[in-house]
Design a protein around this motif. Structure first.
Motif, PDB file in Angstrom:
ATOM      1  N   ALA A 134       0.811  -1.223   0.000  1.00  0.00           N
ATOM      2  CA  ALA A 134       0.000   0.000   0.000  1.00  0.00           C
ATOM      3  C   ALA A 134       0.843   1.271   0.000  1.00  0.00           C
ATOM      4  O   ALA A 134       0.368   2.340  -0.382  1.00  0.00           O
ATOM      5  CB  ALA A 134      -0.924  -0.007   1.210  1.00  0.00           C
ATOM      6  N   GLN A 140       4.040  10.583  -0.003  1.00  0.00           N
ATOM      7  CA  GLN A 140       5.486  10.412   0.080  1.00  0.00           C
ATOM      8  C   GLN A 140       6.123  11.619   0.802  1.00  0.00           C
ATOM      9  O   GLN A 140       5.407  12.579   1.114  1.00  0.00           O
ATOM     10  CB  GLN A 140       6.031  10.209  -1.340  1.00  0.00           C
ATOM     11  N   SER A 154      -0.261  -6.686  -1.546  1.00  0.00           N
ATOM     12  CA  SER A 154      -0.785  -6.834  -0.193  1.00  0.00           C
ATOM     13  C   SER A 154      -2.294  -6.620  -0.244  1.00  0.00           C
ATOM     14  O   SER A 154      -2.828  -6.056  -1.208  1.00  0.00           O
ATOM     15  CB  SER A 154      -0.138  -5.822   0.744  1.00  0.00           C
ATOM     16  N   LYS A 155      -2.978  -7.049   0.782  1.00  0.00           N
ATOM     17  CA  LYS A 155      -4.442  -6.898   0.838  1.00  0.00           C
ATOM     18  C   LYS A 155      -4.823  -5.421   0.888  1.00  0.00           C
ATOM     19  O   LYS A 155      -5.749  -4.989   0.221  1.00  0.00           O
ATOM     20  CB  LYS A 155      -4.970  -7.636   2.074  1.00  0.00           C
ATOM     21  N   ILE A 201      -1.551 -11.699  -2.085  1.00  0.00           N
ATOM     22  CA  ILE A 201      -0.758 -12.781  -1.479  1.00  0.00           C
ATOM     23  C   ILE A 201      -1.070 -12.788   0.016  1.00  0.00           C
ATOM     24  O   ILE A 201      -1.140 -11.725   0.638  1.00  0.00           O
ATOM     25  CB  ILE A 201       0.764 -12.494  -1.636  1.00  0.00           C
ATOM     26  N   THR A 235      -5.581 -14.542   3.216  1.00  0.00           N
ATOM     27  CA  THR A 235      -6.833 -14.539   2.465  1.00  0.00           C
ATOM     28  C   THR A 235      -6.555 -14.358   0.970  1.00  0.00           C
ATOM     29  O   THR A 235      -7.454 -14.042   0.212  1.00  0.00           O
ATOM     30  CB  THR A 235      -7.758 -13.422   2.988  1.00  0.00           C
ATOM     31  N   HIS A 284       4.433  -3.613   4.537  1.00  0.00           N
ATOM     32  CA  HIS A 284       4.848  -3.626   5.929  1.00  0.00           C
ATOM     33  C   HIS A 284       5.322  -5.011   6.408  1.00  0.00           C
ATOM     34  O   HIS A 284       5.998  -5.133   7.416  1.00  0.00           O
ATOM     35  CB  HIS A 284       3.658  -3.148   6.774  1.00  0.00           C
ATOM     36  N   GLU A 331       3.330  -7.659   7.362  1.00  0.00           N
ATOM     37  CA  GLU A 331       2.565  -8.201   8.500  1.00  0.00           C
ATOM     38  C   GLU A 331       2.320  -9.698   8.320  1.00  0.00           C
ATOM     39  O   GLU A 331       2.235 -10.184   7.196  1.00  0.00           O
ATOM     40  CB  GLU A 331       1.223  -7.468   8.619  1.00  0.00           C
ATOM     41  N   HIS A 386       0.054 -11.288   5.717  1.00  0.00           N
ATOM     42  CA  HIS A 386       0.586 -11.185   4.354  1.00  0.00           C
ATOM     43  C   HIS A 386       1.730 -12.181   4.151  1.00  0.00           C
ATOM     44  O   HIS A 386       1.753 -12.948   3.191  1.00  0.00           O
ATOM     45  CB  HIS A 386       1.068  -9.753   4.077  1.00  0.00           C
TER      46      HIS A 386
END
Ligand SMILES: Cc1cc2nc3c(=O)[nH]c(=O)nc-3n(C[C@H](O)[C@H](O)[C@H](O)COP(=O)(O)OP(=O)(O)OC[C@H]3O[C@@H](n4cnc5c(N)ncnc54)[C@H](O)[C@@H]3O)c2cc1C
Length: 342
Positions: free
Chosen positions: A212, A218, A246-247, A269, A272, A287, A289, A292
């Motif tokens: 994300a 930025q 990522s989700k 990826i 879920t 990140h 997590e 992920h």
């Protein structure tokens, strides 16, 4: 004594076996050798002779269901073909590629034959018996399964075995007759994204993951989504990598936030999402997590680029973490790849 049958089908050319089918052939050959059991390979194809030509060196008995009705995937014809092949081989163990075509019919065929099926098998171990391994709870728990019910169908996850590669030689094939039921489905063709637009490439050596961060403000206080899209697509073009996400990033469209138009939930990826197999992976602006990273279970060499020195990747989840701004890093990387090509 077990009778091992490997179910295979032709690829989109119609004249060669699909890669996942050839992986199942390798698994079948290894299992038959270990159990000293006879091996039969069953082929579903329009022209089985062409598809079977590289199988001579397997030493297996080759059975085939051929004809126009089997050119394309359709439940009624594929299930009838698989059932006929199982009967002809008198199979007790049926190995099949866990790709869409057989995944759709295998459970139904197992039921018709009074057998049992296990899916997502990654290895076949054991000494005198068969111990099939698969992952549960999103690749967090590995189980070893053995069963006494026969026939036992085992759908093999793609990428878990090397694709069988034999010389092309004349080969004897036994044709198996199939009585087709009334066919209600007519396959009129395929609709798929144009080659250049297809970003999910299961056979690629590398997985590139976008997080994300690519669409976040930025250091200059602005978002740079268009530039992010160009950098990501440029890298994919130069390397042929498969694109994961990522989700958080793929969910953004539904939240009305800036999106990368070439990403969908199919790219996701993780817990879920999907758990692909690639030799290497590069995560960017993500990140790291746990929900992920659990999708990275089968990625060999893991690297990440993140601004956050405290992110999940740095806590032992990646082999190498570059604490850096992904925008200039990817721009430089793409320039180096371009220069190498030229
Ligand atoms: C039940 C459940 C299931 C879930 N399933 C999944 C799943 O399947 N897949 C999944 O991905 N998540 C899943 N999640 C969500 C997961 O927990 C995280 O919320 C998600 O992975 C975070 O995505 P992200 O790292 O892209 O975004 P963020 O957490 O927003 O991280 C963005 C990162 O980008 C970095 N960044 C920003 N700009 C730059 C830059 N210029 N250069 C370098 N780095 C930069 C930031 O430092 C930050 O670390 C699930 C959560 C739950 C509760």
């Amino acid at each position: 004594m077990e009778n091992i049958l490997v179910l295979t089908h032709a690829d989109e050319t119609g004249s060669a076996l699909s890669k996942a089918s050839l992986e199942a052939v390798t698994a079948g050959k290894e299992l038959a050798a270990r159990l000293s059991a006879p091996l039969t390979i069953g082929i579903v194809a329009t022209d089985a002779a062409a598809a079977a030509s590289t199988l001579a060196s397997t030493g297996a008995r080759i059975l085939a269901v051929s004809g126009e009705a089997f050119a394309q995937s359709r439940y009624a014809s594929d299930a009838a073909a698989a059932e006929a092949l199982c009967h002809a081989a008198n199979a007790t163990i049926v190995l099949a590629p866990g790709a869409s075509r057989f995944t759709r019919v295998a459970a139904g065929v197992a039921h018709r034959l009074g057998g049992f099926i296990d899916t997502h098998i990654t290895t076949l171990g054991g000494t005198d018996t068969i111990e099939a391994t698969r992952w549960f709870y999103r690749q967090r728990v590995e189980a070893v399964i053995s069963r006494s019910v026969r026939p036992w169908f085992l759908l093999l996850d793609a990428g878990t075995h090397a694709a069988y590669a034999g010389e092309s030689q004349p080969i004897q094939i036994e044709q198996v007759a199939v009585t087709l039921p009334a066919l209600r489905t007519t396959v009129s063709g395929f609709r798929a994204p144009a080659q250049g637009q297809q970003t999910i490439r299961p056979d690629a050596k590398m997985l590139f993951v976008a997080g994300a961060g690519w669409t976040k403000k930025q250091p200059d206080g602005q978002i740079h989504v268009a530039e992010a899209g160009e950098l990501i697509l440029g890298f994919l073009r130069a390397t042929g990598a498969s694109l994961g996400s990522s989700k958080s990033l793929v969910d953004q469209g539904g939240e009305g936030e800036p999106v990368l138009p070439f990403l969908t939930h199919m790219n996701q990826i993780g817990q879920t999402g999907s758990t692909p197999r690639h030799a290497k992976g590069l995560s960017t602006c993500c990140h790291g997590e746990e929900p992920h990273v659990v999708g990275w279970r089968f990625i060999g060499d893991r690297r990440a680029i993140s601004l956050d020195p405290n992110c999940g990747w740095t806590r032992g989840k990646a082999d190498v973490v570059y604490i850096a701004d992904a925008f200039p890093v990817m721009a430089k990387l793409n320039a180096l790849l371009e220069a190498k090509k030229a």
